[in-house]
Design a protein around this motif. Structure first.
Motif, PDB file in Angstrom:
ATOM      1  N   GLY A  49       0.679  -1.201   0.008  1.00 41.22           N
ATOM      2  CA  GLY A  49      -0.024   0.048   0.004  1.00 41.22           C
ATOM      3  C   GLY A  49       0.873   1.267  -0.041  1.00 41.22           C
ATOM      4  N   THR A  50       2.104   1.172   0.120  1.00 45.54           N
ATOM      5  CA  THR A  50       2.975   2.294   0.014  1.00 45.54           C
ATOM      6  C   THR A  50       2.963   3.024  -1.201  1.00 45.54           C
ATOM      7  N   LYS A  51       2.775   4.156  -1.611  1.00 39.67           N
ATOM      8  CA  LYS A  51       2.692   5.004  -2.755  1.00 39.67           C
ATOM      9  C   LYS A  51       3.947   5.859  -2.858  1.00 39.67           C
ATOM     10  N   MET A  52       4.526   5.965  -3.829  1.00 34.36           N
ATOM     11  CA  MET A  52       5.540   6.781  -3.994  1.00 34.36           C
ATOM     12  C   MET A  52       5.545   7.506  -5.470  1.00 34.36           C
ATOM     13  N   THR A  53       5.861   8.780  -5.451  1.00 32.53           N
ATOM     14  CA  THR A  53       5.946   9.727  -6.348  1.00 32.53           C
ATOM     15  C   THR A  53       7.292  10.239  -6.418  1.00 32.53           C
ATOM     16  N   SER A  54       7.820  10.586  -7.631  1.00 31.95           N
ATOM     17  CA  SER A  54       9.117  11.541  -7.679  1.00 31.95           C
ATOM     18  C   SER A  54       9.079  12.591  -8.852  1.00 31.95           C
ATOM     19  N   ILE A  55       9.782  13.586  -8.490  1.00 31.12           N
ATOM     20  CA  ILE A  55      10.000  14.736  -9.377  1.00 31.12           C
ATOM     21  C   ILE A  55      11.370  15.305  -9.272  1.00 31.12           C
ATOM     22  N   ASN A  56      12.048  15.746 -10.379  1.00 37.05           N
ATOM     23  CA  ASN A  56      13.032  16.614 -10.624  1.00 37.05           C
ATOM     24  C   ASN A  56      12.860  17.987 -10.594  1.00 37.05           C
ATOM     25  N   SER A  57      13.437  18.859  -9.448  1.00 29.10           N
ATOM     26  CA  SER A  57      13.338  20.215  -9.575  1.00 29.10           C
ATOM     27  C   SER A  57      14.275  21.023  -8.788  1.00 29.10           C
ATOM     28  N   GLY A  58      14.616  21.824  -9.212  1.00 33.93           N
ATOM     29  CA  GLY A  58      15.910  22.716  -8.568  1.00 33.93           C
ATOM     30  C   GLY A  58      17.280  21.965  -8.401  1.00 33.93           C
ATOM     31  N   GLY A  59      17.395  20.990  -9.400  1.00 32.90           N
ATOM     32  CA  GLY A  59      18.717  20.358  -9.163  1.00 32.90           C
ATOM     33  C   GLY A  59      18.568  19.239  -8.295  1.00 32.90           C
ATOM     34  N   ARG A  60      17.509  18.882  -7.853  1.00 31.82           N
ATOM     35  CA  ARG A  60      17.259  17.840  -6.798  1.00 31.82           C
ATOM     36  C   ARG A  60      16.160  16.837  -7.232  1.00 31.82           C
ATOM     37  N   ARG A  61      16.379  15.622  -7.085  1.00 35.38           N
ATOM     38  CA  ARG A  61      15.283  14.678  -7.281  1.00 35.38           C
ATOM     39  C   ARG A  61      14.594  14.416  -6.026  1.00 35.38           C
ATOM     40  N   LYS A  62      13.457  14.669  -6.203  1.00 35.86           N
ATOM     41  CA  LYS A  62      12.458  14.582  -4.874  1.00 35.86           C
ATOM     42  C   LYS A  62      11.510  13.560  -4.824  1.00 35.86           C
ATOM     43  N   VAL A  63      11.740  12.745  -3.778  1.00 34.86           N
ATOM     44  CA  VAL A  63      10.997  11.539  -3.832  1.00 34.86           C
ATOM     45  C   VAL A  63       9.919  11.503  -2.633  1.00 34.86           C
ATOM     46  N   HIS A  64       8.779  11.240  -2.839  1.00 35.78           N
ATOM     47  CA  HIS A  64       7.594  11.397  -1.723  1.00 35.78           C
ATOM     48  C   HIS A  64       6.846   9.904  -1.580  1.00 35.78           C
ATOM     49  N   TYR A  65       6.998   9.568  -0.036  1.00 36.12           N
ATOM     50  CA  TYR A  65       6.587   8.290   0.137  1.00 36.12           C
ATOM     51  C   TYR A  65       5.299   8.700   0.906  1.00 36.12           C
ATOM     52  N   THR A  66       3.939   7.860   0.592  1.00 30.83           N
ATOM     53  CA  THR A  66       2.867   7.879   1.569  1.00 30.83           C
ATOM     54  C   THR A  66       2.791   6.355   1.985  1.00 30.83           C
ATOM     55  N   PHE A  67       2.816   6.068   3.281  1.00 28.79           N
ATOM     56  CA  PHE A  67       2.612   4.527   3.815  1.00 28.79           C
ATOM     57  C   PHE A  67       1.204   4.390   4.320  1.00 28.79           C
ATOM     58  N   PRO A  68       1.074   3.171   4.546  1.00 24.27           N
ATOM     59  CA  PRO A  68      -0.416   2.783   4.720  1.00 24.27           C
ATOM     60  C   PRO A  68      -1.080   3.196   5.912  1.00 24.27           C
ATOM     61  N   ASP A  69       0.005   3.752   7.007  1.00 21.91           N
ATOM     62  CA  ASP A  69      -0.478   4.587   8.207  1.00 21.91           C
ATOM     63  C   ASP A  69      -0.961   5.996   7.914  1.00 21.91           C
ATOM     64  N   GLU A  70      -0.694   6.418   6.650  1.00 17.63           N
ATOM     65  CA  GLU A  70      -0.927   7.749   6.335  1.00 17.63           C
ATOM     66  C   GLU A  70       0.177   8.600   6.998  1.00 17.63           C
ATOM     67  N   SER A  71       1.127   8.212   7.285  1.00 16.01           N
ATOM     68  CA  SER A  71       2.796   8.927   7.413  1.00 16.01           C
ATOM     69  C   SER A  71       3.185   8.875   5.994  1.00 16.01           C
ATOM     70  N   GLU A  72       4.271   9.976   6.192  1.00 19.56           N
ATOM     71  CA  GLU A  72       4.804  10.424   4.937  1.00 19.56           C
ATOM     72  C   GLU A  72       6.065  10.458   5.163  1.00 19.56           C
ATOM     73  N   MET A  73       7.074  10.432   4.027  1.00 14.91           N
ATOM     74  CA  MET A  73       8.655  10.690   4.011  1.00 14.91           C
ATOM     75  C   MET A  73       8.940  11.222   2.696  1.00 14.91           C
ATOM     76  N   VAL A  74       9.750  12.264   2.855  1.00 14.12           N
ATOM     77  CA  VAL A  74      10.280  12.938   1.676  1.00 14.12           C
ATOM     78  C   VAL A  74      11.769  12.836   1.651  1.00 14.12           C
ATOM     79  N   GLU A  75      12.471  12.368   0.520  1.00 10.88           N
ATOM     80  CA  GLU A  75      14.029  12.281   0.210  1.00 10.88           C
ATOM     81  C   GLU A  75      14.062  13.208  -0.679  1.00 10.88           C
ATOM     82  N   GLU A  76      15.318  14.069  -0.642  1.00  6.34           N
ATOM     83  CA  GLU A  76      15.913  14.678  -1.665  1.00  6.34           C
ATOM     84  C   GLU A  76      17.182  14.524  -2.158  1.00  6.34           C
ATOM     85  N   TYR A  77      17.592  14.376  -3.212  1.00  8.54           N
ATOM     86  CA  TYR A  77      19.017  13.732  -3.968  1.00  8.54           C
ATOM     87  C   TYR A  77      19.323  14.745  -4.805  1.00  8.54           C
ATOM     88  N   ASP A  78      20.832  15.150  -4.642  1.00  3.08           N
ATOM     89  CA  ASP A  78      21.274  15.928  -5.730  1.00  3.08           C
ATOM     90  C   ASP A  78      21.370  15.236  -7.135  1.00  3.08           C
TER      91      ASP A  78
END
Length: 249
Positions: free
Chosen positions: A50-79
């Motif tokens: 049930g984990t959902k993940m989306t990613s987008i490249n913006s401002g020189g970063r790859r931004k990855v957004h996770y939404t977990f089954p308990d509705e908590s979220e995590m965002v990671e940003e990579y150069d």
């Protein structure tokens, strides 16, 4: 687009423990105690169903957004150039169902702006702790510590699984969790700990912990998975064909 996922182990904190299959297993996610993907090294294959993940490249970063089954979220940003992890932040719903505050595990939160447009920043004289990892070690930098190098003591508290920083003049005391080791159920070893002091400016204490081989292997797999997932592509990790947890050999 559907990805297979492993099962989710009990996400209780910070003690090495067997997974629910009855044997010791190691999470490659660095984010959840278990699962371990059986087939493709997919970024979403190492999170709970049930984990959902989306990613987008913006401002020189790859931004990855996770939404977990308990509705908590995590965002990671990579150069985008170096693939270095710049930010990892999390938030969960409050008891009343509202969005909680972001908690930064890696990187530094931006300065806040008041209604009047004023920028709120920490006092320039207060110690500031920021985690900025290196390829082969976890690293914490504590700015605004102007005391001589001989003042500092950096040790491991095995019982609490924490790095403990204190000064002989009792001006500073801090406990640091190594969340990656806790989630992966790995031991904390004093031989992996090192530190140095940079006296330039207001003074910076730099604390490093060498990443164990299991962490390096997991990060390599995550990188391969992340780079094979197209940006701007939403991914849903639902399905009933989740593989069994692969056990550590």
């Amino acid at each position: 687009k559907e990805k297979t996922v492993g099962h989710a182990g009990t996400a209780t904190r910070y003690r090495p423990a067997p997974c629910r299959s009855g044997s010791s297993c190691l999470s490659t996610s660095l984010l959840w105690p278990c699962p371990y993907p059986m087939s493709k090294p997919l970024a979403t294959g190492i999170f709970p169903e049930g984990t959902k993940m989306t990613s987008i490249n913006s401002g020189g970063r790859r931004k990855v957004h996770y939404t977990f089954p308990d509705e908590s979220e995590m965002v990671e940003e990579y150069d985008l150039q170096t693939d270095a992890l710049l930010v990892r932040k999390r938030r969960s719903k409050t008891i009343l169902g509202a969005q909680g505050e972001w908690t930064y595990e890696v990187g530094e939160p931006p300065a806040r702006v008041t209604i009047e447009g004023d920028t709120l920043r920490p006092s320039s004289s207060n110690p500031v702790l920021v985690r900025n990892d290196r390829p082969h070690c976890f690293e914490w930098r504590i700015r605004n510590l102007p005391y001589p190098k001989s003042t500092y003591s950096v040790t491991i508290d095995q019982e609490e699984r924490q790095i403990v920083i204190r000064t002989s003049n009792k001006k500073y005391f801090k406990r640091i969790d190594i969340a990656d080791l806790d989630r992966a159920r790995l031991p904390i070893e004093k031989e992996s700990l090192s530190w140095t002091y940079e006296p330039a400016g207001a003074g910076t204490l730099v604390v490093s912990y060498k990443k164990p081989p299991a962490i390096l292997k997991a990060e390599k797999e995550l990188k391969a998975a992340r780079l094979t997932t197209g940006a701007d592509e939403p991914v849903s990790t639902s399905g009933s064909d989740a593989p069994e947890c692969k056990q550590q050999q």
